[in-house]
Design an enzyme around this catalytic site. Structure first.
Site, PDB file in Angstrom:
ATOM      1  N   SER A 312       0.818  -1.211   0.000  1.00 23.87           N
ATOM      2  CA  SER A 312       0.000   0.000   0.000  1.00 23.87           C
ATOM      3  C   SER A 312       0.854   1.265   0.000  1.00 23.87           C
ATOM      4  O   SER A 312       1.585   1.526  -0.954  1.00 23.87           O
ATOM      5  CB  SER A 312      -0.963  -0.048   1.191  1.00 23.87           C
ATOM      6  OG  SER A 312      -1.963   0.914   1.088  1.00 23.87           O
ATOM      7  N   ASP A 323      10.758   5.278  -9.675  1.00 22.31           N
ATOM      8  CA  ASP A 323      10.460   5.920 -10.963  1.00 22.31           C
ATOM      9  C   ASP A 323      11.199   7.240 -11.134  1.00 22.31           C
ATOM     10  O   ASP A 323      11.525   7.642 -12.251  1.00 22.31           O
ATOM     11  CB  ASP A 323       8.952   6.152 -11.099  1.00 22.31           C
ATOM     12  CG  ASP A 323       8.214   4.921 -11.621  1.00 22.31           C
ATOM     13  OD1 ASP A 323       8.895   3.916 -11.925  1.00 22.31           O
ATOM     14  OD2 ASP A 323       6.973   4.959 -11.724  1.00 22.31           O
ATOM     15  N   LYS A 337      -0.348  -4.157  -3.620  1.00 23.08           N
ATOM     16  CA  LYS A 337      -1.670  -3.594  -3.317  1.00 23.08           C
ATOM     17  C   LYS A 337      -1.736  -2.191  -3.916  1.00 23.08           C
ATOM     18  O   LYS A 337      -1.242  -1.236  -3.328  1.00 23.08           O
ATOM     19  CB  LYS A 337      -1.925  -3.546  -1.816  1.00 23.08           C
ATOM     20  CG  LYS A 337      -3.318  -3.016  -1.453  1.00 23.08           C
ATOM     21  CD  LYS A 337      -3.526  -3.032   0.050  1.00 23.08           C
ATOM     22  CE  LYS A 337      -4.924  -2.536   0.397  1.00 23.08           C
ATOM     23  NZ  LYS A 337      -5.110  -1.103   0.049  1.00 23.08           N
TER      24      LYS A 337
END
Length: 497
Positions: A312, A323, A337
Site C-alpha cells: 500500500s 520511478d 496492493k
C-alpha cells in the site's frame, strides 16, 4: 517443502490500515454515490431492492425456524461486497470495525500485536488470528512472534471458534498478567509463548546511524499523521552528523496514510508526479506532485529495503522513488496492493471498506497484484523439513530461556558460543539460532534498531553504499512502466511460440 524462512516469518497480509480514513452515515454514503455516478439507473435499483425486501420478508415469515434479522442483514451486506470479487472491499461487523480502528494498540495492557481475523470459519480454512505486525519493544515482539504467524489458540481456546472481540478481550488485560498463545508458522511449525501484558505504544519511525559508518538508517513501520515529521527529524540529525548515505527500511510496513507517504516522497523528489489515483468517480481522481521547496535530501545515495510485506503506502513511496531514479531498491518483491479503500462506518456501528480508486506511480503504472521488484534481489536462506522440525523443537524446549536466565549479561561472543553448542543438537543455521538467543537476551531491553548479524538484506544495502558506484547503479535502474512492458513482451513472445 523448503520455504523462505524470512518470508514465512512475515508473510503478508496487507495490513488493515487504509490509505484514506473517513466516517460517514449510510444514508450520506449512498446518496453521495447516487448523485455522482452516471451509471446508476434508479428504476433498476428500485426493482432489485424490492426483490431483496421480498425475499427478506418471505424468509422471516416462512422459514422453518425463527431467524434473527441481524443474521439476514449481515449476510446480505457481506454477500454484496463479496460479489465485487475484491479482497479489500469487505463488510465488517462491530467487532471487525473495532479491530480496524483499535486492535492491540492503546493506553491499556496488551501484547503489542496488530492482528486480523477472517469473518468466516471453514473446515478447510479455519478463521485463525493472523499477525499483521508485532509492535517493536512489545511483549509479542520480544517473544519472537513474526508477521504472518497464526495465533491458533489463546490460553487453550481455539481462536477459529471465537470472534475478534473475544480475541481482543483475551489478549488485553491487567499490566503484568500473563497470556499463553499458540503460534503456527508456515504449515508445520507450532509452539507456545507466554506473553506478559504491558502498556503498548506504537512508534512509526526509528532511526540512527549505522555503526562504524556515515550511513543513516530510518525504519518506518507505518504511515501515520506524524510519520513525515519524524522522518524529517531523523534527516536533520543525520545532516548534523554529516551523513553520506541513507537506508530507508520499508520492510513489513503494511501502509497507512497516502498523504504521509507523499510528504515523505517530497523530501527526496523535487518535481513531477509522486502518485495519482484514478477512479470512475471523478472526485476520487487526484494527482500528487512534488514541490522543490519541500525537498531536503538531494544528491545523496539512498537505498530502500522492501519485502513481501511492504504494501500500500509503502509501495507508493518505493514506487515513486524508483520511478524518479532517486533510490535503489534492495530485498524482495513487494506485496502488490495498488488500490485505494475508504473505510466507512454504518449507522449501527458496523462498518465496511470499499475500493474507490487505483493508484499509479510517476511512470503511470499500477502494481496491484503485481508488486514492485527490487533492483537487487536478496532472499533469506530456506528451511528444509528437518530444519523446520529442529526449529520448533528448539523453540518449544525453553532451553534458551533457562540458559539466558542463568547467564545474565551475555555479550555477542557469549551468544555466538552458545549458538554453536545448540547447533550440535538442533541442526538449524547458526545465524538463526543466534537471533533466537539474542531475542531472549534482549527480552527486557529496548528493541535493537537493527541486527547486522541476522539481517542479510540490510548488510547488502550497507555494502552497496560503502563499496559500489551508486551513480552507475541508478543509471541502470528501470521505471515500473519499463519493467512491466518487458514482462508483457516476454509473455507475448512465449505465447507466439
Amino acid at each position: 517443502m523448503g520455504k523462505n524462512i524470512h518470508a514465512t516469518m512475515r508473510r503478508h497480509i496487507a495490513k488493515a490500515a487504509a490509505i484514506f480514513f473517513m466516517t460517514i452515515a449510510t444514508s450520506q454514503c449512498f446518496a453521495q454515490s447516487q448523485s455522482k455516478s452516471a451509471n446508476i439507473k434508479p428504476e433498476q435499483d428500485k426493482r432489485y431492492l424490492d426483490i431483496i425486501n421480498t425475499l427478506y420478508y418471505y424468509i422471516q415469515q416462512n422459514y422453518v425456524d425463527d431467524v434473527d434479522p441481524e443474521i439476514l442483514y449481515a449476510g446480505a451486506l457481506k454477500g454484496m461486497l463479496e460479489a465485487l470479487d475484491d479482497p479489500y472491499s469487505v463488510y465488517m461487523p462491530k467487532d471487525e470495525w473495532r479491530s480496524l480502528k483499535d486492535t492491540t494498540v492503546g493506553s491499556f495492557g496488551g501484547v503489542g500485536l496488530s492482528i486480523t481475523k477472517p469473518t468466516e470459519n471453514k473446515p478447510d480454512k479455519p478463521a485463525y488470528v493472523e499477525v499483521s505486525q508485532p509492535i517493536e519493544d512489545s511483549p509479542g515482539y520480544k517473544a519472537g512472534i513474526q508477521s504472518g504467524d497464526l495465533i491458533v489458540a489463546i490460553d487453550g481456546t481455539d481462536t477459529s471458534t471465537i470472534t475478534m472481540n473475544e480475541v481482543l478481550d483475551m489478549l488485553r488485560g491487567t499490566v503484568g498478567t500473563n497470556v499463553t498463545v499458540r503460534i503456527r508458522r508456515g504449515k508445520a511449525m507450532e509452539f507456545e509463548r507466554v506473553l506478559t501484558r504491558a502498556i503498548i505504544e506504537n512508534p512509526t519511525v526509528k532511526s540512527g546511524m549505522i555503526e562504524d559508518s556515515k550511513i543513516g538508517y530510518i525504519k518506518i513501520t507505518e504511515f501515520s499523521s506524524n510519520t513525515a515529521q519524524r522522518v524529517q527529524e531523523a534527516i536533520d540529525k543525520f545532516s548534523k552528523e554529516k551523513y553520506t548515505g541513507l537506508i530507508l527500511d520499508l520492510r513489513n510496513n503494511g501502509g497507512g496514510l497516502l498523504s504521509s507517504s507523499v510528504d515523505i516522497a517530497e523530501k527526496f523528489i523535487d518535481s513531477g508526479v509522486i502518485v495519482s489515483t484514478k477512479s470512475r468517480i471523478s472526485y476520487e481522481n487526484s494527482v500528487y506532485t512534488a514541490h522543490r521547496a519541500r525537498t531536503t535530501v538531494r544528491n545523496l545515495p539512498v537505498v530502500v529495503l522492501i519485502n513481501g510485506a511492504s504494501a500500500s503506502a509503502s509501495e507508493i513511496l518505493a514506487g515513486a522513488l524508483k520511478d524518479a531514479h532517486v533510490a535503489y531498491l534492495v530485498g524482495e518483491k513487494t506485496y502488490g496492493k495498488g488500490s485505494v479503500q475508504i473505510p466507512s462506518e454504518l449507522i449501527n456501528n458496523d462498518g465496511f471498506k470499499i475500493t474507490v480508486a487505483r493508484y499509479y506511480s510517476p511512470s503511470d503504472t499500477n502494481i496491484d497484484k503485481i508488486g514492485i521488484p527490487p533492483d537487487r534481489e536478496v532472499k533469506f536462506p530456506e528451511f528444509n523439513e528437518d530444519e523446520e522440525k529442529a526449529y520448533v523443537k528448539l523453540v518449544e524446549s525453553n532451553e534458551i530461556e533457562t540458559y539466558v536466565e542463568n547467564h545474565p549479561n551475555m555479550g555477542e561472543e557469549d551468544i555466538a558460543a552458545y549458538a554453536d553448542i545448540l547447533h550440535l543438537a538442533y541442526p538449524v543455521e547458526t545465524r538463526v539460532i543466534r537471533k533466537i538467543v539474542r531475542n531472549e537476551v534482549d527480552r527486557t531491553k529496548p528493541a535493537r534498531l537493527y541486527d547486522l548479524d541476522y539481517d542479510l538484506q540490510l548488510k547488502e544495502a550497507i555494502k552497496i553504499l560503502k563499496t559500489e558506484d551508486m551513480k552507475a547503479l541508478m543509471k541502470s535502474t528501470k521505471t515500473l512502466k519499463q519493467l512491466q512492458a518487458e514482462v508483457k513482451a516476454e509473455q507475448s513472445e512465449k505465447s507466439e511460440k
